[in-house]
Each structure stands twice: as C-alpha cells, then as structure tokens.
Design an enzyme around this catalytic site. Structure first.
Site, PDB file in Angstrom:
ATOM      1  N   CYS A 224       0.840  -1.208   0.000  1.00 29.32           N
ATOM      2  CA  CYS A 224       0.000   0.000   0.000  1.00 29.32           C
ATOM      3  C   CYS A 224       0.871   1.254   0.000  1.00 29.32           C
ATOM      4  CB  CYS A 224      -0.921  -0.015   1.218  1.00 29.32           C
ATOM      5  SG  CYS A 224      -1.929   1.473   1.335  1.00 29.32           S
TER       6      CYS A 224
ATOM      7  N   CYS B 144      -0.460   4.139   2.136  1.00 31.23           N
ATOM      8  CA  CYS B 144      -0.352   3.924   3.590  1.00 31.23           C
ATOM      9  C   CYS B 144       1.092   4.124   4.053  1.00 31.23           C
ATOM     10  CB  CYS B 144      -0.751   2.498   3.981  1.00 31.23           C
ATOM     11  SG  CYS B 144      -2.223   1.879   3.222  1.00 31.23           S
ATOM     12  N   ASP B 145       2.037   3.613   3.301  1.00 32.46           N
ATOM     13  CA  ASP B 145       3.415   3.512   3.791  1.00 32.46           C
ATOM     14  C   ASP B 145       4.421   4.408   3.079  1.00 32.46           C
ATOM     15  OD1 ASP B 145       2.492   1.564   5.537  1.00 32.46           O
ATOM     16  OD2 ASP B 145       2.822  -0.043   4.088  1.00 32.46           O
TER      17      ASP B 145
END
Ligand code: NAP
Length: 324
Positions: free
Chosen positions: A152, A155-156
C-alpha cells in the site's frame, strides 16, 4: 434493534453477544460494490447489515488519485470511500467488523456465520468480498513485510520520503503508486515483467514525464536484500538473464489481487480462478445469494463496474425478497 431507514420487515439476527437486529440483506464486504449495494437496498426500503473484515472502502482506499469515475474529475481513494460510507450509514446501513466464514441455507432464509462465532440471519446475501493482494512469492517476502515491503503506497509511502524505492507491477495500481511515490521519494524504479503495461496508456505517459522514475522492464524481482529492513531489490532480466541490484529502501508490491471466496464454495459456483460465477445480473446459482464487484467473474474490474454491480445486485436482492 431496527434500522430507522428500513421500514420493511426483516428477520432476527443473533450475534454471540446476544444482539438481535432485524435485517433483510446481509452484504459481505464493505468496499465500493458492497456500500453501493447498501445504498440501493436501503433506498428501496430494505434493512441492511454489512460485514467487513478490515476497513470499509475496500481496495480503493489505497488508490491515491481517481480520475476515471464519471462526473468526478479527481478524488482520492480515501475520500471516495469515506463519502460512500457516510452515504450508506446516513441511509441506515449498519456495519460489523467480522470475518464471514460461511453461508447456510435454512428454509427461506440464510445464515451467515463469522470467525468470531456470530451468526446472522437474513433473507438475501450479497457477496461483495473483493479480492486480496497477490504476493510475489519470493523468499523473505512475509518476513520483510512492514520492514520495507509494502502492498500500500498511500499507507506507507511517507515512511520512505526522500529515499529510493521500487514498485513492482504493470497495472493501474502500480502506475498510480509509482506516480504517487515519485512526488515523495527521490527515485522510483518501476519493475514490470513485460514491456507493455496492463494499466492505461495515459498513466504510462504521465510517468514517462517524471525525471525520477526509471522503468525496469522485462524483469522479475528475484530477491530482496537486507537483514532487518529492505536495503535492495535484485531484479533479473527475463530476456538476458542478467541480474541487477536496485539500491532501494522499500519495495511496493502492486501485482494485482486474487479472490478469497473459498468459504462460500459450497453455496455458489467459483470459476477456475476462484471468482464467483455470475453474469451481469449478479445472481449466483443459489436463489437469494447475489454477488457484486471484483469478486465475481467479469472482464473489467473498475470502480465504475463495482458500483454498477452493487446497484444491480441490490435491486435483484430486493426483487427476490419481495417475491418470497
Ligand atoms: P492488475 O490490473 O491485475 O495488474 C497486475 C499487474 O501485475 C500486471 O501488470 C501483471 O503483469 C503483474 N503481475 C501479476 N502477477 C505478477 C507476478 N507474480 N509477478 C510480477 N508481476 C505480476 O492489478 P491492479 O493494477 O491492482 O488493478 C486491479 C484492478 O483494479 C484493475 O482492473 C484495475 O484497472 C483496477 N484499478 C482501477 C483504478 C481506478 O479505477 N482508478 C485504480 C487502480 C486499479 P502482466 O501485465 O504481465 O499480467
């Protein structure tokens, strides 16, 4: 307990905590297809419970930029999902965070069982289970997940701001991830196993215009280097067999999804790849069980087709209930 927005008579649902709720339709999966189905069913006067094992919104939550949803020129996946959730809950949808593990036919109603031991009764079920991230299948992939391997980018990606990273994949997700990371990281290697992309040409052209993106084509990721964290990725050229190490701090894997429908294989037919067999009507072989979105057999898996399926499946489920 009964939904304010659902005047239609449902049947009792009982969870392990002794909850009793009256619902007509249980929707398994609260992604784009499931939430759209909820909106349509609720507006048709039916009561709805969504069962979701992770966060509502599904895969689209991880997409940084959506530019192909008709009528919306640009929106982030997170905002899109939030809007859908807000819309569904405003109409009276309820959501429980559980993993559905089985559907049973009991006379004229269904029972949906979950991993926690809860069981929910309803008249119709819509399977909108989406798909889960495909793994590369290389050594240490699991061990280094969360230590430089990610599925992701939105997300990261921030953890790797200013660093060199790699993205594996050649579909819309990989192209979107590479574009997002190029604005955040110092360099992005886009590794794809072919020289033609599955994602749309316009996105490939956009990426070609970014100076800090390097295309590594006809290449497979064959190893990930680093003890505690990712320190490099080994790629092997498929044509020459030549190996090369890319000095990156992260590998974002974006090589598509796989369905996860085995728990329901006793009530619906699955195709050889595990997708639920159903045509444009979204009806499965089982009366009262419908399916919507990426989890069903289809040629185009997009937000638009997921939303479309949700509307079709909900309408069919409502008609089924009315015919009982
Ligand atoms: P995808 O379209 O299935 O693409 C997966 C990519 O990964 C393909 O390029 C494939 O290579 C490659 N791949 C698959 N298995 C691999 C392996 N074992 N090793 C190396 N590479 C591998 O998946 P996606 O990009 O996640 O997109 C999924 C669906 O969501 C698509 O329908 C896409 O259009 C849709 N999507 C839509 C939006 C949007 O509407 N805005 C955004 C993102 C995604 P090959 O090409 O060689 O098979």
């Amino acid at each position: 307990m009964r939904s304010q927005a659902a005047p239609h008579r449902g049947i009792f649902l009982s969870g392990t905590e002794g909850r009793q709720i009256m619902k007509d339709i249980v929707i398994i999966g609260a992604g784009t297809a499931g939430l759209t189905a909820a909106i349509y069913a609720l507006r048709a006067g039916k009561s709805v419970l969504l069962i979701e094992s992770q966060m509502y919104g599904g895969q689209i939550v991880n997409t940084p930029d959506i530019e192909n949803y008709p009528g919306i020129s640009h929106v982030s996946g997170f905002d899109f999902a939030q809007g859908l959730y807000d819309q569904a809950t405003a109409f009276g949808a309820e959501l429980v965070y559980e993993t559905a593990t089985a559907i049973e036919n009991e006379g004229d109603h269904k029972v949906v069982r979950t991993a926690s031991g809860s069981s929910y009764e309803c008249k119709a079920v819509i399977l909108a289970t989406g798909a889960k991230n495909r793994k590369l299948g290389i050594a240490r992939e699991e061990e280094l997940t969360g230590h430089g391997i990610s599925y992701c980018a939105t997300c990261d990606g921030m953890f790797f701001k200013g660093k060199d990273v790699a993205v594996a994949g050649g579909g819309s997700t990989a192209l979107g991830d590479a574009a997002y990371l190029a604005d955040l990281c110092s360099k992005v290697y886009l590794i794809h196993r072919r020289d033609a992309f599955r994602g749309v040409a316009a996105d490939v052209e956009k990426l070609k215009g970014k100076k800090n993106v390097e295309f590594v084509l006809n290449a497979n990721v064959t190893a990930v280097l680093g003890d505690q964290n990712v320190e490099g990725v080994e790629v092997t050229d498929k044509l020459t067999g030549e190996k090369r190490v890319l000095p990156v701090s992260a590998l974002f894997v974006a090589i598509g999804q796989e369905p996860d429908n085995q728990p329901f294989a006793n009530v619906v037919d699955l195709d050889p790849k595990g997708y639920i067999s159903a045509g444009e009507s979204c009806a499965t072989k089982q009366p009262g069980i419908f399916t919507a979105g990426d989890c069903r057999t289809k040629t185009l898996r997009q937000l638009t087709t997921a939303a479309s399926d949700g509307a079709v499946a909900a309408t069919a489920a409502c008609a089924y209930i009315d015919s009982l």
